[in-house]
Motif scaffolding. Sequence first.
Motif, PDB file in Angstrom:
ATOM      1  N   LEU A  70      43.184  32.800  22.590  1.00 59.30           N
ATOM      2  CA  LEU A  70      44.327  33.136  23.446  1.00 59.30           C
ATOM      3  C   LEU A  70      44.060  32.764  24.902  1.00 59.30           C
ATOM      4  CD1 LEU A  70      45.430  36.554  21.921  1.00 59.30           C
ATOM      5  CD2 LEU A  70      46.491  34.312  21.606  1.00 59.30           C
ATOM      6  N   GLU A  71      42.818  32.899  25.321  1.00 55.85           N
ATOM      7  CA  GLU A  71      42.464  32.524  26.689  1.00 55.85           C
ATOM      8  C   GLU A  71      42.526  31.001  26.852  1.00 55.85           C
ATOM      9  OE1 GLU A  71      39.390  34.378  29.847  1.00 55.85           O
ATOM     10  OE2 GLU A  71      38.456  33.572  28.022  1.00 55.85           O
ATOM     11  N   ARG A  72      42.028  30.284  25.878  1.00 54.74           N
ATOM     12  CA  ARG A  72      42.056  28.817  25.906  1.00 54.74           C
ATOM     13  C   ARG A  72      43.500  28.295  25.965  1.00 54.74           C
ATOM     14  NH1 ARG A  72      38.515  28.421  22.254  1.00 54.74           N
ATOM     15  NH2 ARG A  72      39.910  28.342  20.472  1.00 54.74           N
ATOM     16  N   LEU A  73      44.406  28.996  25.301  1.00 57.51           N
ATOM     17  CA  LEU A  73      45.820  28.606  25.309  1.00 57.51           C
ATOM     18  C   LEU A  73      46.541  29.039  26.584  1.00 57.51           C
ATOM     19  CD1 LEU A  73      46.673  29.481  21.596  1.00 57.51           C
ATOM     20  CD2 LEU A  73      46.598  27.182  22.615  1.00 57.51           C
ATOM     21  N   GLY A  74      45.839  29.757  27.459  1.00 59.44           N
ATOM     22  CA  GLY A  74      46.432  30.205  28.714  1.00 59.44           C
ATOM     23  C   GLY A  74      47.389  31.380  28.549  1.00 59.44           C
ATOM     24  N   LEU A  75      47.212  32.162  27.474  1.00 58.27           N
ATOM     25  CA  LEU A  75      48.123  33.268  27.201  1.00 58.27           C
ATOM     26  C   LEU A  75      47.589  34.608  27.704  1.00 58.27           C
ATOM     27  CD1 LEU A  75      49.225  32.209  23.613  1.00 58.27           C
ATOM     28  CD2 LEU A  75      50.388  31.776  25.792  1.00 58.27           C
ATOM     29  N   ILE A  76      46.274  34.720  27.788  1.00 58.08           N
ATOM     30  CA  ILE A  76      45.650  35.933  28.336  1.00 58.08           C
ATOM     31  C   ILE A  76      44.477  35.519  29.209  1.00 58.08           C
ATOM     32  CG2 ILE A  76      46.299  37.336  26.331  1.00 58.08           C
ATOM     33  CD1 ILE A  76      43.282  37.303  25.556  1.00 58.08           C
ATOM     34  N   ARG A  77      43.965  36.490  29.955  1.00 54.80           N
ATOM     35  CA  ARG A  77      42.732  36.255  30.707  1.00 54.80           C
ATOM     36  C   ARG A  77      41.872  37.506  30.632  1.00 54.80           C
ATOM     37  NH1 ARG A  77      46.416  37.318  34.742  1.00 54.80           N
ATOM     38  NH2 ARG A  77      45.838  39.004  36.162  1.00 54.80           N
ATOM     39  N   ARG A  78      40.578  37.283  30.729  1.00 54.62           N
ATOM     40  CA  ARG A  78      39.631  38.385  30.847  1.00 54.62           C
ATOM     41  C   ARG A  78      39.514  38.696  32.328  1.00 54.62           C
ATOM     42  NH1 ARG A  78      37.021  34.993  26.800  1.00 54.62           N
ATOM     43  NH2 ARG A  78      36.432  36.202  24.982  1.00 54.62           N
ATOM     44  N   GLU A  79      39.463  39.975  32.626  1.00 54.69           N
ATOM     45  CA  GLU A  79      39.391  40.407  34.020  1.00 54.69           C
ATOM     46  C   GLU A  79      38.437  41.600  34.105  1.00 54.69           C
ATOM     47  OE1 GLU A  79      42.875  42.607  36.023  1.00 54.69           O
ATOM     48  OE2 GLU A  79      43.215  40.488  36.481  1.00 54.69           O
ATOM     49  N   ARG A  80      37.578  41.594  35.103  1.00 57.72           N
ATOM     50  CA  ARG A  80      36.689  42.743  35.303  1.00 57.72           C
ATOM     51  C   ARG A  80      37.515  43.956  35.710  1.00 57.72           C
ATOM     52  NH1 ARG A  80      31.973  42.284  32.906  1.00 57.72           N
ATOM     53  NH2 ARG A  80      31.191  40.187  33.159  1.00 57.72           N
ATOM     54  N   ASP A  81      37.166  45.102  35.142  1.00 57.42           N
ATOM     55  CA  ASP A  81      37.831  46.347  35.499  1.00 57.42           C
ATOM     56  C   ASP A  81      37.365  46.744  36.899  1.00 57.42           C
ATOM     57  OD1 ASP A  81      38.429  49.135  35.830  1.00 57.42           O
ATOM     58  OD2 ASP A  81      38.657  49.289  33.654  1.00 57.42           O
TER      59      ASP A  81
ATOM     60  N   VAL B 184      35.346  44.742  30.713  1.00 57.73           N
ATOM     61  CA  VAL B 184      36.271  43.609  30.781  1.00 57.73           C
ATOM     62  C   VAL B 184      37.577  44.064  30.167  1.00 57.73           C
ATOM     63  CG1 VAL B 184      36.748  41.283  29.926  1.00 57.73           C
ATOM     64  CG2 VAL B 184      34.434  41.897  30.657  1.00 57.73           C
ATOM     65  N   ARG B 185      38.663  43.808  30.858  1.00 59.14           N
ATOM     66  CA  ARG B 185      39.967  44.138  30.292  1.00 59.14           C
ATOM     67  C   ARG B 185      40.731  42.841  30.059  1.00 59.14           C
ATOM     68  NH1 ARG B 185      42.726  47.221  35.440  1.00 59.14           N
ATOM     69  NH2 ARG B 185      42.770  45.449  36.835  1.00 59.14           N
ATOM     70  N   LEU B 186      41.699  42.930  29.179  1.00 62.57           N
ATOM     71  CA  LEU B 186      42.509  41.765  28.816  1.00 62.57           C
ATOM     72  C   LEU B 186      43.880  41.889  29.460  1.00 62.57           C
ATOM     73  CD1 LEU B 186      41.530  41.646  25.047  1.00 62.57           C
ATOM     74  CD2 LEU B 186      40.537  40.323  26.931  1.00 62.57           C
ATOM     75  N   VAL B 187      44.323  40.803  30.067  1.00 67.50           N
ATOM     76  CA  VAL B 187      45.597  40.787  30.780  1.00 67.50           C
ATOM     77  C   VAL B 187      46.434  39.626  30.241  1.00 67.50           C
ATOM     78  CG1 VAL B 187      46.690  40.575  33.045  1.00 67.50           C
ATOM     79  CG2 VAL B 187      44.476  41.725  32.832  1.00 67.50           C
ATOM     80  N   VAL B 188      47.698  39.903  29.946  1.00 66.65           N
ATOM     81  CA  VAL B 188      48.617  38.862  29.463  1.00 66.65           C
ATOM     82  C   VAL B 188      49.054  38.006  30.644  1.00 66.65           C
ATOM     83  CG1 VAL B 188      50.820  38.415  28.321  1.00 66.65           C
ATOM     84  CG2 VAL B 188      49.418  40.333  27.588  1.00 66.65           C
ATOM     85  N   GLU B 189      48.968  36.707  30.465  1.00 62.11           N
ATOM     86  CA  GLU B 189      49.389  35.760  31.504  1.00 62.11           C
ATOM     87  C   GLU B 189      50.912  35.598  31.503  1.00 62.11           C
ATOM     88  OE1 GLU B 189      47.665  34.589  33.811  1.00 62.11           O
ATOM     89  OE2 GLU B 189      45.612  34.203  33.148  1.00 62.11           O
TER      90      GLU B 189
END
Length: 165
Positions: A71-82, A89-94
Amino acid sequence: MRLVHLLRGLTVELDLFGAEFAARNGLHPTDLRALIHLLDAARAGEVVTPGRLGEALRLNSAGTTGLVDRLERLGLIRRERDPGDRRKVRLVVEERAMELGQGFFGGLIGDLVGAMGRFDAAELATTRRFLLAMTEVVAAARGREPGGADGTGTGGGPAQNQVSP
């Protein structure tokens, strides 16, 4: 039982619609379930870590990592430090994922909202309570052994004896 059959029919139609979205966007059905889970969590103000996502989707650690990487490779989500705990690490929808979803599901959502306009506020409130109750029942059933607690497939509840509307 008629309502159960109607719910099943709606579920099948929505699942087919979601599968079409997934296929058109090179996604696996699990990818779509992950995106839906992340969007629902964001609406509820909840933070989702990769571990929590894997738990919600019943994936092992390797499966979760593969899913998040894809999903990250497809640019749909990103990992983000809390920001509250840099170890997490939290997941955020792009925005791209939301745009794809709106482009595909927007018409259906509009049609659903239009169909809801045929019902008054009291009917919609009853429908909301009904759907919440059905969701709770299904979620609880996922946690049980197949066939229900009593081996009948009903979960041992009184539904077998109820008259279908």
